[in-house]
Design an enzyme around this catalytic site. Structure first.
Site, PDB file in Angstrom:
ATOM      1  N   PRO A 133      33.118  38.386  41.951  1.00 38.10           N
ATOM      2  CA  PRO A 133      33.900  37.026  41.801  1.00 38.10           C
ATOM      3  C   PRO A 133      33.322  36.268  40.603  1.00 38.10           C
ATOM      4  CG  PRO A 133      32.998  37.850  43.861  1.00 38.10           C
ATOM      5  CD  PRO A 133      32.536  38.870  43.145  1.00 38.10           C
ATOM      6  N   GLU A 227      43.784  43.134  33.042  1.00 35.17           N
ATOM      7  CA  GLU A 227      42.856  44.273  33.181  1.00 35.17           C
ATOM      8  C   GLU A 227      42.895  44.822  34.568  1.00 35.17           C
ATOM      9  OE1 GLU A 227      39.814  43.788  29.948  1.00 35.17           O
ATOM     10  OE2 GLU A 227      38.842  43.925  31.940  1.00 35.17           O
ATOM     11  N   CYS A 261      36.282  48.733  38.377  1.00 37.17           N
ATOM     12  CA  CYS A 261      37.645  49.300  37.621  1.00 37.17           C
ATOM     13  C   CYS A 261      37.163  50.147  36.693  1.00 37.17           C
ATOM     14  CB  CYS A 261      38.531  48.251  36.923  1.00 37.17           C
ATOM     15  SG  CYS A 261      37.332  47.304  35.640  1.00 37.17           S
TER      16      CYS A 261
HETATM   17  O1  TXE Z   1      44.132  43.531  44.328  1.00 39.40           O
HETATM   18  P1  TXE Z   1      45.390  42.615  43.980  1.00 39.40           P
HETATM   19  P2  TXE Z   1      43.506  43.916  45.863  1.00 39.40           P
HETATM   20  C1  TXE Z   1      42.240  47.727  42.523  1.00 39.40           C
HETATM   21  C2  TXE Z   1      41.626  48.355  43.752  1.00 39.40           C
HETATM   22  C3  TXE Z   1      41.797  47.805  44.972  1.00 39.40           C
HETATM   23  C4  TXE Z   1      43.335  47.480  44.761  1.00 39.40           C
HETATM   24  C5  TXE Z   1      43.766  46.342  45.704  1.00 39.40           C
HETATM   25  O2  TXE Z   1      42.051  50.051  43.722  1.00 39.40           O
HETATM   26  O3  TXE Z   1      41.777  48.933  45.968  1.00 39.40           O
HETATM   27  O4  TXE Z   1      43.435  47.180  43.416  1.00 39.40           O
HETATM   28  O5  TXE Z   1      42.867  45.371  45.727  1.00 39.40           O
HETATM   29  C6  TXE Z   1      45.769  37.960  43.629  1.00 39.40           C
HETATM   30  N1  TXE Z   1      50.620  37.459  42.098  1.00 39.40           N
HETATM   31  N2  TXE Z   1      41.592  46.815  42.135  1.00 39.40           N
HETATM   32  O6  TXE Z   1      44.460  43.859  46.801  1.00 39.40           O
HETATM   33  O7  TXE Z   1      46.013  42.309  45.050  1.00 39.40           O
HETATM   34  C7  TXE Z   1      44.919  38.172  44.506  1.00 39.40           C
HETATM   35  O8  TXE Z   1      44.923  37.261  45.496  1.00 39.40           O
HETATM   36  C8  TXE Z   1      49.648  36.804  41.285  1.00 39.40           C
HETATM   37  C9  TXE Z   1      40.973  47.061  40.776  1.00 39.40           C
HETATM   38  O9  TXE Z   1      42.118  42.790  45.842  1.00 39.40           O
HETATM   39  O10 TXE Z   1      45.724  43.016  42.760  1.00 39.40           O
HETATM   40  C10 TXE Z   1      43.575  38.513  43.769  1.00 39.40           C
HETATM   41  O11 TXE Z   1      43.090  37.161  43.468  1.00 39.40           O
HETATM   42  N3  TXE Z   1      48.283  37.239  41.804  1.00 39.40           N
HETATM   43  C11 TXE Z   1      40.388  45.624  40.208  1.00 39.40           C
HETATM   44  C12 TXE Z   1      44.195  39.183  42.681  1.00 39.40           C
HETATM   45  O12 TXE Z   1      45.581  39.013  42.321  1.00 39.40           O
HETATM   46  C13 TXE Z   1      48.089  37.988  43.183  1.00 39.40           C
HETATM   47  C14 TXE Z   1      39.887  44.746  41.122  1.00 39.40           C
HETATM   48  C15 TXE Z   1      43.823  40.753  42.671  1.00 39.40           C
HETATM   49  O13 TXE Z   1      44.146  41.306  43.766  1.00 39.40           O
HETATM   50  C16 TXE Z   1      49.532  38.503  43.542  1.00 39.40           C
HETATM   51  C17 TXE Z   1      40.309  44.638  42.488  1.00 39.40           C
HETATM   52  C18 TXE Z   1      50.898  38.137  42.984  1.00 39.40           C
HETATM   53  N4  TXE Z   1      51.812  38.586  43.513  1.00 39.40           N
HETATM   54  C19 TXE Z   1      41.028  45.495  42.843  1.00 39.40           C
HETATM   55  N5  TXE Z   1      49.074  39.219  44.605  1.00 39.40           N
HETATM   56  C20 TXE Z   1      39.788  45.912  38.918  1.00 39.40           C
HETATM   57  N6  TXE Z   1      40.591  46.114  37.889  1.00 39.40           N
HETATM   58  O14 TXE Z   1      38.521  45.608  38.775  1.00 39.40           O
HETATM   59  C21 TXE Z   1      47.836  39.233  44.701  1.00 39.40           C
HETATM   60  N7  TXE Z   1      47.320  38.483  43.735  1.00 39.40           N
END
Ligand code: TXE
Length: 455
Positions: A133, A227, A261
């Site tokens: 975070p 990313e 990731c």
């Molecule tokens: O990701 P989200 P999640 C991958 C990993 C995980 C999966 C889901 O496989 O199991 O993604 O994780 C915000 N418009 N990674 O559900 O939803 C959300 O609130 C704009 C890989 O947590 O993509 C959060 O702050 N923003 C990754 C952020 O996007 C939106 C790390 C990421 O959430 C949104 C995490 C929208 N429509 C998960 N919807 C890595 N590359 O390290 C959600 N968010």
């Protein structure tokens, strides 16, 4: 809990650690308005004044470094030493960018009095995931501020508390509106991504969300730094130090409970060293990488039950298709969303553990007849964050140059030199984003060519 609140869950206990707003267009509107208003003053400050604000921010955060690490350790289920290391590195980023954004960077002379001026975009949106975070937030935020952008920061709804506390601390030293915090899930993220006053957006998250943010950015003709997901491969050659390889792969697959990731999610090992490698990797999984609830264990919980279920379903799919579980594979009894370090063998490429992002402490090991077969199978995946090569052969390293990935680690994993620059391949992202220094600042500022036409 009402529909407009989200309950945040402690991954070690499954109990609530509190509620946050679910997010709304109205709250985003206010935050962007404030950041937009602050932009004119902030961007007009002399560089040395902005740099001093960043140093003050580092000092203020450092005064709370242990408190922030304790919050991060609880919310993201990290060992306290890991959380402290991440928080310290995150804070250091403010000091780094206080020095990196120099007057020489902001006005780069060309022959005959012409110059390239780097100018801020305006309001930058920063959307952050839950796995690191503060580290991911502060990888971006100080550099964005240093060149004169203001920032609307949206932490993940699964780990909001360190951002809330850090924002409180930062608000005591930075001018109002320079960093605005918005809380919530996609109900905050979507309107933020769609706001035309946001001139630059950064998302670290899933590929699905990245596509939505990219579409909104395309309509607004605005840069997006994305990313996204990964399915990184590691290829282990013959003739290598197998003990080293097993330790490296255990770290790459099990650190942060596999929720990185750039975790190693597909392991291709040369047949000549496969048996010894699998045995040593299994020892790592049951030794150093046993659950933190065991003496000497280093493996924390998955972020929540939803993530644990994904991991469990990938293991079940692999077993149904003929994989064998060497160790792990079964959720433990007791509280928290723990899942053990798991080694799978007899792996084929159509299994979910080889095609979809697992994001858990799973090491699927596929045996290959030669390094080239490993490269060929590694290249079949549509994600392209990074790849790791364990080899002593220059020919093998050359053979792997066909991989469509942003980073190649050779006999190492997760090193980032200052000045490192990478652009993800495939569906893993968009935009070349440097680690620090000039190569990062180039992504968060726009070049303007200024010519005096005096030749
Ligand atoms: O990701 P989200 P999640 C991958 C990993 C995980 C999966 C889901 O496989 O199991 O993604 O994780 C915000 N418009 N990674 O559900 O939803 C959300 O609130 C704009 C890989 O947590 O993509 C959060 O702050 N923003 C990754 C952020 O996007 C939106 C790390 C990421 O959430 C949104 C995490 C929208 N429509 C998960 N919807 C890595 N590359 O390290 C959600 N968010």
């Amino acid at each position: 809990m009402s529909d407009d609140q989200i309950t945040v869950v402690d991954p070690r206990t499954g109990a609530s650690s509190g509620e946050i707003p679910a997010g709304s267009r109205a709250a985003v509107d206010v935050a962007v308005e404030e950041a937009d208003r602050a932009f004119a003053t902030w961007s007009a400050l002399p560089q040395r004044v902005r740099s001093q604000f960043l140093r003050d921010a580092a000092g203020a955060l450092r005064g709370h470094r242990e408190e922030l690490a304790a919050i991060e350790s609880r919310d993201a289920g990290k060992l306290i030493d890991d959380a402290q290391g991440e928080v310290d590195a995150a804070i250091d980023s403010f000091d780094h960018f206080a020095e990196a954004a120099t007057d020489e960077y902001l006005e780069q002379p060309l022959p005959d009095g012409d110059l390239i001026r780097r100018r801020p975009f305006g309001v930058a949106a920063l959307i952050v995931p839950w796995n690191f975070p503060l580290l991911i937030a502060f990888r971006f935020l100080p550099g964005m501020l240093s060149v004169g952008n203001t920032v609307v920061w949206k932490p993940s709804e699964r780990t909001p508390w360190s951002a809330i506390r850090a924002h409180e601390i930062l608000s005591t030293v930075l001018p109002a509106g320079v960093i605005e915090l918005v809380l919530g899930d996609g109900r905050a993220g979507k309107p933020l991504a769609e706001d035309p006053r946001v001139k630059l957006i950064s998302l670290t998250g899933s590929t699905g969300t990245g596509i939505q943010v990219g579409e909104a950015s395309g309509r607004l003709l605005r840069p997006a730094l994305l990313e996204l997901g990964g399915k990184d491969a590691v290829i282990i050659d013959q003739g290598v130090d197998v003990e080293f390889a097993a330790r490296l792969v255990a770290e790459g697959a099990f650190s942060n409970a596999g929720q990185i990731c750039t975790s190693m999610e597909r392991i291709f090992v040369h047949r000549a060293v496969a048996d010894e490698f699998i045995e040593r990797l299994t020892n790592e999984a049951t030794g150093r990488w046993s659950l933190e609830t065991q003496p000497g264990g280093h493996l924390g919980p998955m972020i929540d039950e939803r993530q644990r279920s994904v991991v469990e379903s990938h293991v079940a799919d692999a077993v149904a298709r003929g994989a064998r579980v060497v160790t792990g594979g079964v959720r433990p009894d007791g509280p928290g969303s723990y899942f053990p370090a798991t080694v799978l063998v007899d792996i084929t490429d159509e299994m979910l553990v080889m095609t979809a992002e697992t994001f858990g402490p799973i090491a699927p090991v596929a045996v290959v007849d030669n390094f080239e077969e490993g490269v060929r199978r590694a290249a079949s995946e549509e994600y392209g964050l990074a790849a790791t090569l364990v080899t002593t052969s220059e020919a093998s390293i050359a053979a792997a140059s066909v991989l469509d990935v942003g980073i190649v680690w050779i006999n190492s994993w997760h090193g980032y030199a200052e000045g490192a620059l990478h652009e993800a391949g495939g569906r893993s992202g968009l935009g070349a984003i440097g680690w620090k220094g000039k190569s990062f600042l180039d992504a968060v500022s726009a070049p303007q060519f200024v010519s005096r036409g005096g030749r």
